[in-house]
Design an enzyme around this catalytic site. Structure first.
Site, PDB file in Angstrom:
ATOM      1  N   GLY A 211       0.764  -1.465  -0.032  1.00 18.90           N
ATOM      2  CA  GLY A 211       0.091  -0.152   0.076  1.00 18.90           C
ATOM      3  C   GLY A 211       0.851   1.327   0.234  1.00 18.90           C
ATOM      4  O   GLY A 211       0.071   2.377  -0.301  1.00 18.90           O
ATOM      5  N   GLU A 212       2.036   1.198   0.349  1.00 18.44           N
ATOM      6  CA  GLU A 212       2.979   2.356   0.475  1.00 18.44           C
ATOM      7  C   GLU A 212       3.298   2.878  -0.888  1.00 18.44           C
ATOM      8  O   GLU A 212       3.969   1.816  -1.751  1.00 18.44           O
ATOM      9  CB  GLU A 212       4.072   2.159   1.695  1.00 18.44           C
ATOM     10  CG  GLU A 212       3.760   1.822   2.920  1.00 18.44           C
ATOM     11  CD  GLU A 212       4.784   1.605   3.847  1.00 18.44           C
ATOM     12  OE1 GLU A 212       5.886   2.188   3.496  1.00 18.44           O
ATOM     13  OE2 GLU A 212       4.729   0.941   4.729  1.00 18.44           O
ATOM     14  N   SER A 213       3.064   4.153  -1.042  1.00 16.74           N
ATOM     15  CA  SER A 213       3.697   4.562  -2.331  1.00 16.74           C
ATOM     16  C   SER A 213       5.270   4.297  -2.621  1.00 16.74           C
ATOM     17  O   SER A 213       5.710   4.168  -3.850  1.00 16.74           O
ATOM     18  CB  SER A 213       3.322   6.002  -2.488  1.00 16.74           C
ATOM     19  OG  SER A 213       3.974   6.693  -1.628  1.00 16.74           O
ATOM     20  N   GLN A 214       6.050   4.507  -1.724  1.00 21.21           N
ATOM     21  CA  GLN A 214       7.226   4.443  -1.882  1.00 21.21           C
ATOM     22  C   GLN A 214       7.777   3.012  -2.166  1.00 21.21           C
ATOM     23  O   GLN A 214       8.800   2.800  -3.298  1.00 21.21           O
ATOM     24  CB  GLN A 214       8.319   4.745  -0.509  1.00 21.21           C
ATOM     25  CG  GLN A 214       8.032   6.067  -0.207  1.00 21.21           C
ATOM     26  CD  GLN A 214       8.927   6.757   0.855  1.00 21.21           C
ATOM     27  OE1 GLN A 214       9.333   5.837   1.780  1.00 21.21           O
ATOM     28  NE2 GLN A 214       9.239   7.939   1.053  1.00 21.21           N
ATOM     29  N   ILE A 216       5.934   1.023  -3.750  1.00 23.15           N
ATOM     30  CA  ILE A 216       5.303   0.696  -5.092  1.00 23.15           C
ATOM     31  C   ILE A 216       6.279   1.362  -6.229  1.00 23.15           C
ATOM     32  O   ILE A 216       6.444   0.695  -7.146  1.00 23.15           O
ATOM     33  CB  ILE A 216       3.948   1.285  -5.456  1.00 23.15           C
ATOM     34  CG1 ILE A 216       2.848   0.769  -4.539  1.00 23.15           C
ATOM     35  CG2 ILE A 216       3.554   1.431  -6.771  1.00 23.15           C
ATOM     36  CD1 ILE A 216       1.592   1.346  -4.213  1.00 23.15           C
TER      37      ILE A 216
END
Length: 241
Positions: A211-214, A216
Site C-alpha cells: 500500500g505504501e507509495s514508496q 510501489i
C-alpha cells in the site's frame, strides 16, 4: 467367493475408471515434484480416500466411484511396476539413467517439502521463515547469493501457498538486501516480445503490491529497468540475425 454380509460388495472397477493408467504417475511427476505447482496428486488421493468411505454410514454412489478410482489407480501403479520388472533392460546405461531420474525426482520432492515448511513459517512470521530456509539449506548468506535464493523462493511461493502480500511488502522495503532480492526476483521473469501491459500483468500476478507509495515506486522502477533491458537485448539480437 461371496461378499461378506457385513461389508458392501464392490465390483471390479471398469477399465474406463482412469483412462490413462499413467495418469497418477504423470500428475505426481509434473505437479508434486515441481516447485511451481501444488501437490495435485497428494490432494487428489486424500480427497478420494476421504470420499470413498461414508462418514454417516450411508453408502452413496459417489463413495463407490471414489473407491473404484483408488483401486484403478493402484492397479495402474502395480502394472507399471510389474512391466518394468519384466522388461528391465540389460543395458547398464539405461538402468543407470532410470536410477538418476528417480534420484532427481526424489531430491526435488524433498526440496519441495522444505519449501512448504518454510512457506508455513513465512505466512506466520517472516523472520521465522527466513530462519527455516537457512536451516533447511535453501538460503545462503547475503554474501554468497542469499538474495537470489530468496528470489527463487518468492517466485515459486504463490504456487506453494505463500501469501502474496508478504512478497510485495518484503521486496518493496528500502534496505539494501531487500532491494537486491527485488532485482533478482525481477530478473526471473522473461519479457521478450511482450508489451508493457502483458509483462506488467504477468509480473503483478506473482505478488500483491504493497500500500505504501514508496514501495510501489521501488517495485515499478525495478520492473521498468528489467523490462527495457530485455527489450533492448532482444532488439540487438534480432538485428544481428
Amino acid at each position: 467367493l461371496h461378499p461378506s454380509p457385513l461389508l458392501p460388495f464392490f465390483p471390479p472397477p471398469p477399465p474406463t475408471a482412469l483412462p490413462c493408467r499413467s495418469f497418477l504417475s504423470d500428475i505426481y511427476v509434473n505437479y508434486d515434484c515441481s516447485l511451481h505447482n501444488r501437490n495435485l496428486f497428494d490432494n487428489l488421493t486424500k480427497s478420494l480416500c476421504k470420499q470413498a468411505f461414508p462418514s454417516s454410514g450411508l453408502l452413496l454412489s459417489s463413495h463407490l466411484i471414489a473407491f473404484r478410482a483408488i483401486v484403478s489407480g493402484l492397479q495402474g501403479i502395480s502394472s507399471r511396476i510389474s512391466r518394468r520388472l519384466l522388461q528391465q533392460s540389460p543395458d547398464r546405461h539405461v538402468s543407470a539413467a532410470a536410477g538418476i531420474l528417480s534420484q532427481k525426482l526424489s531430491k526435488q520432492k524433498q526440496i519441495k517439502r522444505r519449501y512448504l515448511m518454510a512457506t508455513e513459517h513465512f505466512n506466520r512470521d517472516v523472520k521465522k521463515g527466513l530462519a527455516m530456509l537457512t536451516k533447511s539449506g535453501l538460503l545462503r548468506s547475503k554474501d554468497e547469493g542469499g538474495a537470489k535464493d530468496l528470489a527463487i523462493f518468492f517466485k515459486a511461493g504463490p504456487a506453494l501457498g505463500l501469501d502474496k502480500r508478504i512478497i510485495g511488502d518484503y521486496i518493496g522495503e528500502r534496505e539494501e538486501f531487500n532491494q537486491e532480492v527485488l532485482r533478482e526476483f525481477t530478473k526471473l521473469f522473461q519479457f521478450h516480445g511482450d508489451t508493457v501491459e502483458q509483462a506488467l500483468r504477468v509480473y503483478l500476478e506473482s505478488f500483491l503490491l504493497p500500500g505504501e507509495s514508496q514501495k510501489i515506486d521501488r517495485i515499478t522502477e525495478a520492473f521498468a529497468q528489467n523490462y527495457f533491458e530485455q527489450q533492448k537485448t532482444g532488439s540487438e539480437e534480432g538485428g544481428r540475425d
